[in-house]
Design a protein around this motif. Structure first.
Motif, mmCIF file in Angstrom:
data_model
loop_
_atom_site.group_PDB
_atom_site.id
_atom_site.type_symbol
_atom_site.label_atom_id
_atom_site.label_comp_id
_atom_site.label_asym_id
_atom_site.label_seq_id
_atom_site.Cartn_x
_atom_site.Cartn_y
_atom_site.Cartn_z
ATOM 1 N N VAL A 131 0.847 -1.189 0.000
ATOM 2 C CA VAL A 131 0.000 0.000 0.000
ATOM 3 C C VAL A 131 0.886 1.244 0.000
ATOM 4 C CG1 VAL A 131 -1.971 -1.088 1.116
ATOM 5 C CG2 VAL A 131 -0.213 -0.029 2.518
ATOM 6 N N ALA A 132 0.464 2.270 -0.717
ATOM 7 C CA ALA A 132 1.205 3.525 -0.786
ATOM 8 C C ALA A 132 0.226 4.684 -0.787
ATOM 9 C CB ALA A 132 2.073 3.565 -2.043
ATOM 10 N N LEU A 133 0.652 5.818 -0.251
ATOM 11 C CA LEU A 133 -0.128 7.042 -0.332
ATOM 12 C C LEU A 133 0.223 7.757 -1.628
ATOM 13 C CD1 LEU A 133 0.113 8.487 3.298
ATOM 14 C CD2 LEU A 133 -1.236 6.560 2.432
ATOM 15 N N VAL A 134 -0.788 8.153 -2.377
ATOM 16 C CA VAL A 134 -0.565 8.777 -3.680
ATOM 17 C C VAL A 134 -1.428 10.025 -3.818
ATOM 18 C CG1 VAL A 134 0.099 6.616 -4.811
ATOM 19 C CG2 VAL A 134 -2.312 7.286 -4.753
ATOM 20 N N ASP A 135 -1.076 10.860 -4.823
ATOM 21 C CA ASP A 135 -1.819 12.106 -5.019
ATOM 22 C C ASP A 135 -2.874 12.009 -6.110
ATOM 23 O OD1 ASP A 135 -0.284 12.016 -7.319
ATOM 24 O OD2 ASP A 135 0.628 13.990 -7.058
ATOM 25 N N ASP A 136 -2.921 10.870 -6.817
ATOM 26 C CA ASP A 136 -3.889 10.727 -7.905
ATOM 27 C C ASP A 136 -4.170 9.245 -8.122
ATOM 28 O OD1 ASP A 136 -5.592 11.362 -9.946
ATOM 29 O OD2 ASP A 136 -4.039 11.874 -11.407
ATOM 30 N N ASP A 137 -5.402 8.929 -8.532
ATOM 31 C CA ASP A 137 -5.770 7.535 -8.793
ATOM 32 C C ASP A 137 -5.563 7.217 -10.276
ATOM 33 O OD1 ASP A 137 -7.793 9.236 -9.546
ATOM 34 O OD2 ASP A 137 -9.415 7.892 -8.962
ATOM 35 N N VAL A 138 -4.301 7.207 -10.685
ATOM 36 C CA VAL A 138 -3.963 6.992 -12.091
ATOM 37 C C VAL A 138 -4.171 5.526 -12.474
ATOM 38 C CG1 VAL A 138 -2.358 8.912 -12.221
ATOM 39 C CG2 VAL A 138 -1.533 6.671 -11.501
ATOM 40 N N PHE A 139 -4.525 5.299 -13.722
ATOM 41 C CA PHE A 139 -4.739 3.940 -14.208
ATOM 42 C C PHE A 139 -3.397 3.322 -14.595
ATOM 43 C CE2 PHE A 139 -5.565 0.724 -17.412
ATOM 44 C CZ PHE A 139 -6.625 0.026 -16.880
ATOM 45 N N VAL A 140 -3.017 2.277 -13.903
ATOM 46 C CA VAL A 140 -1.782 1.552 -14.202
ATOM 47 C C VAL A 140 -2.062 0.055 -14.153
ATOM 48 C CG1 VAL A 140 -0.121 3.297 -13.454
ATOM 49 C CG2 VAL A 140 -1.103 1.734 -11.775
ATOM 50 N N THR A 141 -1.236 -0.694 -14.835
ATOM 51 C CA THR A 141 -1.328 -2.153 -14.864
ATOM 52 C C THR A 141 0.047 -2.717 -14.521
ATOM 53 O OG1 THR A 141 -0.823 -2.249 -17.225
ATOM 54 C CG2 THR A 141 -3.153 -2.046 -16.607
ATOM 55 N N PRO A 142 0.183 -4.020 -14.305
ATOM 56 C CA PRO A 142 1.472 -4.553 -13.858
ATOM 57 C C PRO A 142 2.657 -4.180 -14.749
ATOM 58 C CG PRO A 142 -0.211 -6.203 -13.554
ATOM 59 C CD PRO A 142 -0.874 -5.065 -14.270
ATOM 60 N N SER A 143 2.452 -4.100 -16.055
ATOM 61 C CA SER A 143 3.577 -3.866 -16.953
ATOM 62 C C SER A 143 4.027 -2.412 -16.995
ATOM 63 C CB SER A 143 3.225 -4.332 -18.371
ATOM 64 O OG SER A 143 4.367 -4.309 -19.204
ATOM 65 N N ASN A 144 3.181 -1.468 -16.567
ATOM 66 C CA ASN A 144 3.596 -0.065 -16.570
ATOM 67 C C ASN A 144 3.401 0.580 -15.194
ATOM 68 O OD1 ASN A 144 0.796 0.208 -16.528
ATOM 69 N ND2 ASN A 144 0.762 1.920 -17.961
ATOM 70 N N LEU A 145 3.618 -0.213 -14.147
ATOM 71 C CA LEU A 145 3.407 0.277 -12.792
ATOM 72 C C LEU A 145 4.344 1.428 -12.443
ATOM 73 C CD1 LEU A 145 1.676 -0.289 -10.244
ATOM 74 C CD2 LEU A 145 3.530 -1.764 -9.439
ATOM 75 N N THR A 146 5.477 1.547 -13.146
ATOM 76 C CA THR A 146 6.408 2.634 -12.863
ATOM 77 C C THR A 146 5.757 4.000 -13.064
ATOM 78 O OG1 THR A 146 7.254 2.444 -15.129
ATOM 79 C CG2 THR A 146 8.490 1.319 -13.390
ATOM 80 N N GLU A 147 4.652 4.071 -13.823
ATOM 81 C CA GLU A 147 3.940 5.336 -13.989
ATOM 82 C C GLU A 147 3.396 5.841 -12.655
ATOM 83 O OE1 GLU A 147 3.657 7.142 -16.861
ATOM 84 O OE2 GLU A 147 5.074 5.673 -17.656
ATOM 85 N N LEU A 148 3.289 4.940 -11.688
ATOM 86 C CA LEU A 148 2.776 5.332 -10.376
ATOM 87 C C LEU A 148 3.843 6.019 -9.528
ATOM 88 C CD1 LEU A 148 0.180 5.166 -8.642
ATOM 89 C CD2 LEU A 148 1.046 3.004 -7.719
ATOM 90 N N ASN A 149 5.122 5.794 -9.849
ATOM 91 C CA ASN A 149 6.207 6.326 -9.018
ATOM 92 C C ASN A 149 6.102 7.830 -8.799
ATOM 93 O OD1 ASN A 149 7.376 3.838 -8.625
ATOM 94 N ND2 ASN A 149 9.043 4.139 -10.080
ATOM 95 N N SER A 150 5.790 8.567 -9.852
ATOM 96 C CA SER A 150 5.756 10.029 -9.738
ATOM 97 C C SER A 150 4.588 10.523 -8.889
ATOM 98 C CB SER A 150 5.687 10.662 -11.134
ATOM 99 O OG SER A 150 4.516 10.261 -11.823
ATOM 100 N N HIS A 151 3.668 9.638 -8.534
ATOM 101 C CA HIS A 151 2.500 10.014 -7.735
ATOM 102 C C HIS A 151 2.599 9.535 -6.291
ATOM 103 C CE1 HIS A 151 0.270 11.456 -11.251
ATOM 104 N NE2 HIS A 151 0.776 10.415 -11.892
#
Length: 418
Positions: free
Chosen positions: A387-407
């Motif tokens: 679990v992580a705290l994030v600033d946006d509920d961006v749509f990500v999937t296992p293969s592009n989860l790195t898109e979540l890093n900036s959030h």
């Protein structure tokens, strides 16, 4: 709340189990007979599938042989099949990813050896484990020797060397819990970057390593009397998430490690102050156990989190950072799924001259891995969840989860949901 499901097509066929009557043994309680079919009672009717054949980058997935086979019994396509394998990094991404994996192998090797030195056979027996169980931990240490040698040889002289570590346990039961979590981090971290490696040959060797790590994690669950594999799919996380979770346990490292530092981000720490406790003296080690749920949908989960700027990791050489805005959601990373729940009651305060925060959320109710199919008893949130705290509920999937890093505002943390 948003839930990402149905990421990959799946045909679930009904399974019929052999109907064998249990054999009665004097003095032994025979458990109830297993059901003679799975929860997926009806197979999928192919006539009900009306979607067109997928077309991906010009390839039509229609089951036909669309190109002449390049050699007998070999379909066209595939990567690096005719190349001489190179079991070394082919890019900076490869080196940094493999070196991160090596840090994991070193700490796991030290962890198992440390526990064997710290705890006697009597200590293990007090936790319900026997001599053979202790020997299994010793064998896991031997496995880590092989794993570390494997990755070290792929990297060469610039590879990370073993470090000095600190561990958050004082008893055998606490050691088992920590080992279950650490092997989970290593397994999930490699699963996150494996498919992206340029060196496919190196990926093959690492794949054959991480499958053993997954078995170790399952054994530690059994040592706690937990069901060994409560999920259908093992979770993947990013390299920065993996390094964030590992770095806090590394005290110092040889200078060669600092000469070639890891590039991965270290996020501010996230703590779950009311994490479910998987240690229960009423449930001893077992191959498989039916235990009451450790958590449940709607359960309030309490967090404390740090703000960026803290020196962490080996010799305090790394600084926590975040490019995210204010925390608004909790990202639950589990199986093939990322689910978001609203973050509530955010409070910031100062502790020892450092800004920290408190907040809560509710454990999500995501009962279906595949909407429309019978997934009764297979919740998405189960086992050890990230679990992580994030600033946006961006749509990500296992293969592009790195898109979540900036959030990511803080985390991840490990939530023991089951």
């Amino acid at each position: 709340m948003r839930s990402i499901v149905n990421l990959v097509p799946l045909v679930l066929l009904s399974l019929s189990l052999i109907n064998a009557a249990p054999v009665e043994v004097p003095g032994v309680v025979v458990p109830p007979e297993a059901p003679n079919k799975s929860v997926h009672e009806e197979p999928i009717d192919p006539n009900d599938i009306t979607a067109p054949y997928p077309v991906n980058k010009g390839y039509i997935s229609n089951g036909e042989i669309n190109e002449p086979p390049p050699k007998p019994f070999t379909p066209a396509g595939g990567l690096a099949l005719d190349e001489t394998p190179i079991y070394h990094p082919l890019s900076d991404f490869d080196f940094q990813s493999l070196n991160l994996a090596l840090y994991t192998e070193w700490i796991e090797l030290d962890l198992f050896r440390f526990a064997l030195e710290k705890f006697s056979l009597e200590d293990f027996e007090e936790a319900g484990l026997n001599k053979a169980d202790r020997a299994l931990v010793a064998y896991m240490a031997d496995q880590e020797v092989g794993h570390a040698t494997n990755v070290y040889n792929m990297l060469g002289p610039a590879a990370a060397k073993p470090c000095k570590y600190q561990y958050p346990f004082q008893t055998v039961r606490e050691f088992i819990t920590f080992s279950k979590q650490l092997t989970r981090v290593g397994e999930a971290g490699v699963a996150g970057f494996l498919e992206h490696l340029d060196s496919r040959a190196s990926a093959q060797l690492l794949l054959q390593t991480v499958t053993t790590e997954a078995r170790q994690q399952m054994v530690f669950r059994q040592f706690e009397g937990l069901f060994p594999m409560p999920v259908w799919f093992q979770t993947a996380i990013t390299q920065s998430m993996q390094w964030t979770l590992q770095a806090r346990y590394i005290v110092s490292c040889p200078e060669i490690n600092h000469k070639h530092p890891l590039i991965w981000q270290v996020f501010p720490a996230l703590y779950i102050t009311n994490n479910p406790n998987s240690t229960d003296p009423n449930f001893g080690p077992a191959i498989s156990t039916e235990r009451p749920a450790l958590s449940y949908p709607g359960r309030e989960v309490e967090f404390e989190f740090e703000t960026p700027g803290k020196k962490v990791g080996p010799d305090g050489r790394y600084t926590t950072t975040s490019t995210a805005g204010a925390p608004k959601f909790v990202a639950w990373i589990s199986q093939l799924n990322v689910t978001y729940t609203p973050l509530e009651g955010v409070e910031m305060f100062n502790s020892d001259g450092f800004d920290v925060g408190k907040a809560t959320t509710k454990q999500p109710d995501v009962p279906d891995l595949y909407p429309g199919l019978t997934t009764e008893g297979q919740p998405v949130i189960n086992g050890t969840v990230f679990v992580a705290l994030v600033d946006d509920d961006v749509f990500v999937t296992p293969s592009n989860l790195t898109e979540l890093n900036s959030h990511v505002v803080a985390g991840p943390a490990l939530y023991q949901s089951g």
